[in-house]
Design a protein around this motif. Structure first.
Motif, mmCIF file in Angstrom:
data_model
loop_
_atom_site.group_PDB
_atom_site.id
_atom_site.type_symbol
_atom_site.label_atom_id
_atom_site.label_comp_id
_atom_site.label_asym_id
_atom_site.label_seq_id
_atom_site.Cartn_x
_atom_site.Cartn_y
_atom_site.Cartn_z
ATOM 1 N N GLY A 278 0.622 -1.319 -0.089
ATOM 2 C CA GLY A 278 0.025 0.052 -0.154
ATOM 3 C C GLY A 278 0.766 1.421 0.181
ATOM 4 N N PHE A 279 2.056 1.171 -0.533
ATOM 5 C CA PHE A 279 2.842 2.415 -0.501
ATOM 6 C C PHE A 279 3.593 2.660 -1.868
ATOM 7 N N PRO A 280 2.780 3.184 -2.891
ATOM 8 C CA PRO A 280 3.388 3.503 -4.171
ATOM 9 C C PRO A 280 4.642 4.387 -3.952
ATOM 10 N N LEU A 281 5.790 3.928 -4.399
ATOM 11 C CA LEU A 281 6.890 4.860 -4.495
ATOM 12 C C LEU A 281 6.852 5.928 -5.056
ATOM 13 N N LEU A 282 6.213 5.784 -6.538
ATOM 14 C CA LEU A 282 5.825 7.074 -7.196
ATOM 15 C C LEU A 282 5.128 8.318 -6.765
ATOM 16 N N LEU A 283 4.724 8.057 -5.299
ATOM 17 C CA LEU A 283 4.181 9.273 -4.806
ATOM 18 C C LEU A 283 4.892 9.939 -4.323
ATOM 19 N N ILE A 284 6.386 9.748 -4.029
ATOM 20 C CA ILE A 284 7.153 10.623 -3.557
ATOM 21 C C ILE A 284 7.657 11.931 -4.617
ATOM 22 N N ILE B 72 6.498 15.955 -3.989
ATOM 23 C CA ILE B 72 7.489 17.091 -4.033
ATOM 24 C C ILE B 72 7.165 18.068 -5.125
ATOM 25 N N CYS B 73 6.502 17.494 -6.236
ATOM 26 C CA CYS B 73 5.992 18.632 -7.118
ATOM 27 C C CYS B 73 4.927 19.079 -6.493
ATOM 28 N N ASN B 74 3.926 18.681 -5.761
ATOM 29 C CA ASN B 74 2.864 19.469 -5.179
ATOM 30 C C ASN B 74 3.358 20.457 -4.303
ATOM 31 N N ILE B 75 4.415 19.931 -3.155
ATOM 32 C CA ILE B 75 4.852 20.956 -2.364
ATOM 33 C C ILE B 75 5.403 21.907 -2.876
ATOM 34 N N ILE B 76 6.414 21.626 -4.084
ATOM 35 C CA ILE B 76 6.706 23.173 -4.705
ATOM 36 C C ILE B 76 5.817 23.949 -5.362
ATOM 37 N N LEU B 77 4.875 23.360 -6.062
ATOM 38 C CA LEU B 77 3.697 24.079 -6.822
ATOM 39 C C LEU B 77 2.927 24.899 -5.844
ATOM 40 N N LEU C 37 15.900 21.216 -11.693
ATOM 41 C CA LEU C 37 14.893 20.609 -10.799
ATOM 42 C C LEU C 37 14.037 19.434 -11.506
ATOM 43 N N SER C 38 13.701 19.756 -12.730
ATOM 44 C CA SER C 38 12.967 18.835 -13.476
ATOM 45 C C SER C 38 13.778 17.694 -13.831
ATOM 46 N N ASP C 39 14.993 17.832 -14.046
ATOM 47 C CA ASP C 39 15.928 16.658 -14.418
ATOM 48 C C ASP C 39 15.890 15.934 -13.111
ATOM 49 N N VAL C 40 16.009 16.425 -11.857
ATOM 50 C CA VAL C 40 16.377 15.583 -10.858
ATOM 51 C C VAL C 40 14.935 14.753 -10.398
ATOM 52 N N LEU C 41 13.826 15.408 -10.655
ATOM 53 C CA LEU C 41 12.466 14.777 -10.338
ATOM 54 C C LEU C 41 12.278 13.529 -11.292
ATOM 55 N N ILE C 42 12.406 13.972 -12.549
ATOM 56 C CA ILE C 42 12.391 12.779 -13.587
ATOM 57 C C ILE C 42 13.445 11.465 -13.118
ATOM 58 N N GLY D 214 11.963 9.815 -10.334
ATOM 59 C CA GLY D 214 10.800 8.900 -10.718
ATOM 60 C C GLY D 214 11.421 7.574 -11.499
ATOM 61 N N ILE D 215 12.285 7.679 -12.283
ATOM 62 C CA ILE D 215 12.685 6.503 -13.068
ATOM 63 C C ILE D 215 13.348 5.619 -12.046
ATOM 64 N N LEU D 216 14.256 5.821 -11.270
ATOM 65 C CA LEU D 216 14.760 5.168 -10.313
ATOM 66 C C LEU D 216 13.705 4.472 -9.284
ATOM 67 N N LEU D 217 12.808 5.035 -8.817
ATOM 68 C CA LEU D 217 11.522 4.630 -7.921
ATOM 69 C C LEU D 217 10.705 3.634 -8.753
ATOM 70 N N LEU D 218 10.629 3.947 -10.176
ATOM 71 C CA LEU D 218 9.930 2.960 -11.000
ATOM 72 C C LEU D 218 10.491 1.702 -11.009
ATOM 73 N N LEU D 219 12.022 1.486 -11.187
ATOM 74 C CA LEU D 219 12.574 0.471 -11.206
ATOM 75 C C LEU D 219 12.526 -0.481 -9.766
ATOM 76 N N PHE D 220 12.447 0.269 -8.613
ATOM 77 C CA PHE D 220 12.130 -0.533 -7.580
ATOM 78 C C PHE D 220 10.770 -1.060 -7.383
ATOM 79 N N GLU D 221 9.844 -0.407 -7.786
ATOM 80 C CA GLU D 221 8.202 -0.836 -8.046
ATOM 81 C C GLU D 221 8.295 -1.998 -8.957
ATOM 82 N N VAL D 222 8.987 -1.952 -9.953
ATOM 83 C CA VAL D 222 8.793 -3.336 -10.789
ATOM 84 C C VAL D 222 9.562 -4.372 -9.970
ATOM 85 N N ILE D 223 10.602 -4.279 -9.306
ATOM 86 C CA ILE D 223 11.483 -5.413 -8.822
ATOM 87 C C ILE D 223 10.571 -5.747 -7.440
#
Length: 209
Positions: A5-11, A15-20, A47-52, A55-64
């Motif tokens: 019940g903890f999707p990692l891509l929520l992180i 962060i985008c919601n907090i910044i905006l 900052l956009s590069d860092v967030l993307i 997100g890609i690294l967290l997607l990898l962990f989600e797939v694993i």
């Protein structure tokens, strides 16, 4: 207990919601640091590069995490769908979220949801393929139940034969002579000394005195 019940891509989305919402003056395209590459090009990291990248690294962990046996239950899929639906709604309905960075993060959330469904479907198909031969063999055992066996009539017993009897040819027993033949044979036999002129010494012609 696993991370259910903890999707990692929520992180990165959070962060985008907090910044905006809390820091509206922060720009996603403003360079945070400039890195000099070996080719001599200066690469400005935004900052956009860092967030993307996050997100890609967290997607990898989600797939694993979804590829492990016993993981990605119904609640995991449901929460991944909720995260994707919320990100898509913010991207479409709120003007400050209409950026390429937030769109890419939304697509990563969609990939997370679809990959979890695909992995679970493949795992169920594999388990069904493994259990099918076992269940089929169990049904065959039930169908091919042992039937009552009736013993046939005992075969006539044959006296055992030895190896010599089996190898050597049959020899006919000598015929027993008939009694008449025995008598004839004995009458034809001459006894020495009893018959006249039959002996080693002939009879003397001298007159008896």
């Amino acid at each position: 207990m696993s991370m259910i019940g903890f999707p990692l891509l929520l992180i990165p989305l959070a962060i985008c919601n907090i910044i905006l919402f809390l820091m509206p003056g922060v720009s996603f395209v403003t360079p945070l640091v400039t890195l000099a590459l070996m080719s001599g090009v200066a690469w400005p990291v935004t900052l956009s590069d860092v967030l993307i990248a996050l997100g890609i690294l967290l997607l990898l962990f989600e797939v694993i995490k979804g590829a492990r046996p016993g993981s990605k239950y119904f609640m995991d899929h449901l929460l991944s769908l909720v995260v994707f639906a919320g990100a898509a709604a913010e991207f479409v309905m709120l003007p400050q979220f209409g950026t390429s960075t937030y769109f890419l993060l939304t697509m990563l959330a969609l990939v997370d949801f679809l990959s979890g469904i695909a992995l679970r479907t493949r795992r169920n198909a594999r388990l069904a393929a493994v259990d099918a031969p076992v269940s089929r063999s169990g049904q065959q055992r039930d169908i091919e139940a042992p039937q009552p066996r009736f013993d046939p009539d005992p075969a006539p017993q044959v006296p055992p034969t030895t190896v010599a009897e089996a190898v050597l040819p049959d020899r006919s027993e000598p015929a027993t002579p008939h009694p008449v033949d025995i008598v004839r044979t004995s009458s034809d036999t001459r006894s020495p000394g009893l018959q006249p002129n039959d002996g080693a010494h002939p009879a003397s012609d001298a007159p008896l005195r």
